[in-house]
Design a protein around this motif. Structure first.
Motif, PDB file in Angstrom:
ATOM      1  N   UNK A  69       9.714  43.016   9.209  1.00  0.00           N
ATOM      2  CA  UNK A  69      10.344  44.237   8.706  1.00  0.00           C
ATOM      3  C   UNK A  69      10.048  44.468   7.223  1.00  0.00           C
ATOM      4  N   UNK A  70       9.868  43.382   6.474  1.00  0.00           N
ATOM      5  CA  UNK A  70       9.534  43.543   5.049  1.00  0.00           C
ATOM      6  C   UNK A  70       8.253  44.340   4.882  1.00  0.00           C
ATOM      7  N   UNK A  71       7.287  44.123   5.774  1.00  0.00           N
ATOM      8  CA  UNK A  71       6.020  44.855   5.695  1.00  0.00           C
ATOM      9  C   UNK A  71       6.239  46.350   5.907  1.00  0.00           C
TER      10      UNK A  71
ATOM     11  N   UNK B 191       1.941  26.170  -6.149  1.00  0.00           N
ATOM     12  CA  UNK B 191       3.132  26.458  -6.956  1.00  0.00           C
ATOM     13  C   UNK B 191       2.789  26.432  -8.444  1.00  0.00           C
ATOM     14  N   UNK B 192       1.999  25.459  -8.866  1.00  0.00           N
ATOM     15  CA  UNK B 192       1.570  25.410 -10.263  1.00  0.00           C
ATOM     16  C   UNK B 192       0.770  26.659 -10.612  1.00  0.00           C
ATOM     17  N   UNK B 193      -0.087  27.073  -9.703  1.00  0.00           N
ATOM     18  CA  UNK B 193      -0.866  28.310  -9.892  1.00  0.00           C
ATOM     19  C   UNK B 193       0.065  29.512 -10.067  1.00  0.00           C
ATOM     20  N   UNK B 194       1.089  29.601  -9.220  1.00  0.00           N
ATOM     21  CA  UNK B 194       2.014  30.720  -9.305  1.00  0.00           C
ATOM     22  C   UNK B 194       2.706  30.810 -10.656  1.00  0.00           C
ATOM     23  N   UNK B 195       2.992  29.668 -11.252  1.00  0.00           N
ATOM     24  CA  UNK B 195       3.620  29.672 -12.582  1.00  0.00           C
ATOM     25  C   UNK B 195       2.601  30.049 -13.659  1.00  0.00           C
ATOM     26  N   UNK B 196       1.350  29.662 -13.436  1.00  0.00           N
ATOM     27  CA  UNK B 196       0.298  29.900 -14.439  1.00  0.00           C
ATOM     28  C   UNK B 196      -0.063  31.377 -14.562  1.00  0.00           C
ATOM     29  N   UNK B 197       0.159  32.174 -13.521  1.00  0.00           N
ATOM     30  CA  UNK B 197      -0.301  33.564 -13.530  1.00  0.00           C
ATOM     31  C   UNK B 197       0.832  34.555 -13.791  1.00  0.00           C
ATOM     32  N   UNK B 198       1.883  34.103 -14.462  1.00  0.00           N
ATOM     33  CA  UNK B 198       2.997  34.997 -14.758  1.00  0.00           C
ATOM     34  C   UNK B 198       2.796  35.800 -16.042  1.00  0.00           C
ATOM     35  N   UNK B 199       1.682  35.603 -16.717  1.00  0.00           N
ATOM     36  CA  UNK B 199       1.490  36.235 -18.022  1.00  0.00           C
ATOM     37  C   UNK B 199       1.091  37.701 -17.936  1.00  0.00           C
ATOM     38  N   UNK B 200       0.709  38.171 -16.723  1.00  0.00           N
ATOM     39  CA  UNK B 200       0.307  39.561 -16.591  1.00  0.00           C
ATOM     40  C   UNK B 200       0.786  40.083 -15.246  1.00  0.00           C
ATOM     41  N   UNK B 201       1.276  41.324 -15.231  1.00  0.00           N
ATOM     42  CA  UNK B 201       1.867  41.865 -14.017  1.00  0.00           C
ATOM     43  C   UNK B 201       1.418  43.308 -13.812  1.00  0.00           C
ATOM     44  N   UNK B 202       1.250  43.667 -12.556  1.00  0.00           N
ATOM     45  CA  UNK B 202       1.058  45.067 -12.189  1.00  0.00           C
ATOM     46  C   UNK B 202       1.503  45.232 -10.742  1.00  0.00           C
ATOM     47  N   UNK B 203       1.348  46.414 -10.223  1.00  0.00           N
ATOM     48  CA  UNK B 203       1.525  46.633  -8.795  1.00  0.00           C
ATOM     49  C   UNK B 203       0.246  46.186  -8.115  1.00  0.00           C
ATOM     50  N   UNK B 204       0.345  45.280  -7.141  1.00  0.00           N
ATOM     51  CA  UNK B 204      -0.865  44.794  -6.481  1.00  0.00           C
ATOM     52  C   UNK B 204      -0.790  45.066  -4.978  1.00  0.00           C
ATOM     53  N   UNK B 205      -1.966  45.247  -4.408  1.00  0.00           N
ATOM     54  CA  UNK B 205      -2.067  45.530  -2.974  1.00  0.00           C
ATOM     55  C   UNK B 205      -1.750  44.293  -2.151  1.00  0.00           C
ATOM     56  N   UNK B 206      -2.286  43.153  -2.560  1.00  0.00           N
ATOM     57  CA  UNK B 206      -2.004  41.890  -1.892  1.00  0.00           C
ATOM     58  C   UNK B 206      -2.961  41.531  -0.770  1.00  0.00           C
ATOM     59  N   UNK B 207      -3.670  42.539  -0.225  1.00  0.00           N
ATOM     60  CA  UNK B 207      -4.631  42.279   0.853  1.00  0.00           C
ATOM     61  C   UNK B 207      -5.831  43.202   0.687  1.00  0.00           C
ATOM     62  N   UNK B 208      -6.318  43.277  -0.558  1.00  0.00           N
ATOM     63  CA  UNK B 208      -7.403  44.207  -0.897  1.00  0.00           C
ATOM     64  C   UNK B 208      -8.736  43.593  -0.486  1.00  0.00           C
ATOM     65  N   UNK B 209      -9.111  43.861   0.757  1.00  0.00           N
ATOM     66  CA  UNK B 209     -10.355  43.339   1.324  1.00  0.00           C
ATOM     67  C   UNK B 209     -11.028  44.434   2.136  1.00  0.00           C
TER      68      UNK B 209
ATOM     69  N   UNK C 280      -0.678  49.000   3.293  1.00  0.00           N
ATOM     70  CA  UNK C 280       0.065  48.620   2.096  1.00  0.00           C
ATOM     71  C   UNK C 280       1.253  47.718   2.413  1.00  0.00           C
ATOM     72  N   UNK C 281       1.173  46.937   3.481  1.00  0.00           N
ATOM     73  CA  UNK C 281       2.306  46.096   3.889  1.00  0.00           C
ATOM     74  C   UNK C 281       2.543  44.909   2.967  1.00  0.00           C
ATOM     75  N   UNK C 282       1.555  44.531   2.164  1.00  0.00           N
ATOM     76  CA  UNK C 282       1.677  43.342   1.311  1.00  0.00           C
ATOM     77  C   UNK C 282       1.864  43.713  -0.156  1.00  0.00           C
ATOM     78  N   UNK C 283       2.350  44.905  -0.422  1.00  0.00           N
ATOM     79  CA  UNK C 283       2.587  45.390  -1.782  1.00  0.00           C
ATOM     80  C   UNK C 283       3.487  44.412  -2.544  1.00  0.00           C
ATOM     81  N   UNK C 284       3.198  44.250  -3.835  1.00  0.00           N
ATOM     82  CA  UNK C 284       3.951  43.271  -4.617  1.00  0.00           C
ATOM     83  C   UNK C 284       3.836  43.585  -6.099  1.00  0.00           C
ATOM     84  N   UNK C 285       4.826  43.184  -6.871  1.00  0.00           N
ATOM     85  CA  UNK C 285       4.704  43.138  -8.326  1.00  0.00           C
ATOM     86  C   UNK C 285       4.142  41.759  -8.654  1.00  0.00           C
ATOM     87  N   UNK C 286       2.886  41.703  -9.076  1.00  0.00           N
ATOM     88  CA  UNK C 286       2.250  40.404  -9.243  1.00  0.00           C
ATOM     89  C   UNK C 286       1.062  40.449 -10.177  1.00  0.00           C
ATOM     90  N   UNK C 287       0.290  39.411 -10.151  1.00  0.00           N
ATOM     91  CA  UNK C 287      -0.839  39.192 -11.055  1.00  0.00           C
ATOM     92  C   UNK C 287      -2.041  40.010 -10.585  1.00  0.00           C
TER      93      UNK C 287
END
Length: 383
Positions: A108-110, A241-259, A276-283
């Motif tokens: 349902x989140x999608x 998890x370490x990667x997820x913490x490392x990429x918090x320095x920049x944010x935008x609206x991201x597609x999440x499955x841009x292929x 656009x089911x994987x939309x996210x505020x992310x790196x």
């Protein structure tokens, strides 16, 4: 997802263009439907009027299209009342929920992400997307309906086939049109409380899920993976998890499955983005790296990644991003490469439905291309 949709605004190569996407009018109420039989001429008339097209539809017919796993899609042929033919589209693509309620509750989140994109963010985005007349979500979140433009004969990308240099260039420039308007915007989740943003708890949970998925994936494709690729995939899962913490320095609206499978290429060389089911505020580097490391075989990526990252960066600047030098953009691209194997392995292991030879080929090509990029770009060393 449907094979094609019509882009909602002018080609991306117009640098000063700032026309918003035509979108759903929140003031209009149209019932959410999940059965194509419920799409009557009266329903379509109301849906089109919700999106700003004053036409009366008097007859419809449809056929199923696409192979989306999170919904069902249909092409509807419309007949407008005589005298109104020029104001109404001759066809639209309608996407709606499918499956039993238990399955829908799991995804349902999608549904909320995709309808929310068209409702909230599409009008401000500079990326080319289908015009959306109606984006409805049921109160319980288990049904949704989208009425989108049909861009036949635009050609969908094919993950296992790769793409040309011109297509890749168009795709990364198009991607900049998504990221630039929302660059480092701290209000994204205020504009949409439903928008996903990865928390520390989610990172720890993600590591557990990905480690399990990686073990299963590597065991399943052991004969097709090199020792080096298998090692990168397992290490990626351990470090996620370490990667997820490392990429918090920049944010935008991201597609999440841009292929490639979520991109449509028009005859004039433009790109339209769907699913656009994987939309996210992310790196934002995740989207860029995911596309380049999955769409291009390793030898092609090695030859072209510098110029393609530069094309993306140039379009970001043209759209108004400042204080972002090219070398920082390239490092973000390097950092983003872990998104690919994460998505491929989780998608392969946990996706609903029975695996097929073609789906196995797609996930395997994505994983091996991404593993090569991570290894050659030294991404794990950045962590």
């Amino acid at each position: 997802m449907p094979t094609s949709h019509e882009p909602s605004h002018e080609p991306d190569h117009e640098p000063d263009h700032d026309e918003p996407n035509h979108g759903w009018n929140a003031g209009d109420r149209v019932p959410v439907v999940d059965d194509p039989a419920a799409v009557t001429p009266q329903w379509l008339t109301a849906a089109l009027r919700a999106g700003g097209t004053e036409a009366e539809i008097i007859a419809v017919s449809h056929e199923a299209i696409g192979t989306g796993q999170l919904g069902a899609s249909y092409r509807f042929h419309l007949q407008a009342r005589p005298g109104q033919d020029g104001s109404a589209p001759s066809t639209v693509v309608i996407k709606m929920a499918a499956g039993d309620l238990r399955t829908r509750s799991l995804i349902a989140t999608a549904y909320r992400q995709e309808t929310g994109f068209y409702r909230v963010f599409a009008p401000s985005a500079r990326i080319r997307v289908p015009r959306c007349w109606y984006a409805g979500l049921a109160d319980d979140g288990l049904s949704f309906t989208l009425v989108l433009e049909d861009a036949h004969p635009a050609s969908p990308g094919r993950q296992v086939q790769g793409c040309t240099t011109d297509q890749a260039t168009a795709a990364v420039r198009n991607l900049a049109g998504l990221h630039a308007p929302f660059w480092n915007d701290d209000t994204l989740t205020e504009q949409a409380t439903w928008l996903r943003r990865t928390s520390e708890t989610a990172l720890r949970s993600m590591r557990e899920v990905l480690v399990s998925a990686a073990d299963t994936f590597v065991a399943r494709f052991r004969a097709d993976l090199s020792v080096a690729d298998a090692d990168v995939l397992l290490r990626t899962a351990d470090q996620i998890a370490r990667w997820g913490r490392r990429i918090r320095h920049r944010t935008s609206l991201i597609h999440g499955d841009y292929r490639l499978d979520n991109l449509l290429f028009t005859a004039d060389g433009q790109v339209v983005t769907v699913d656009w089911q994987t939309l996210e505020a992310g790196f934002p580097g995740r989207d860029l790296a995911y596309f380049l490391s999955t769409a291009l075989p390793a030898p092609q990526r090695r030859r072209q990644e510098t110029s393609l990252v530069a094309a993306y960066h140039e379009r970001l600047l043209r759209h108004g991003v400042t204080d972002y030098p090219l070398d920082a953009c390239f490092e973000d691209y390097r950092l983003g490469t872990l998104h690919g194997p994460m998505t491929a392995m989780i998608g392969c292991v946990y996706a609903p439905g029975t695996p097929t030879e073609s789906s196995d080929q797609m996930f395997l090509s994505m994983a091996t291309n991404c593993a090569a990029a991570i290894r050659e770009l030294g991404t794990l060393d950045l962590l």
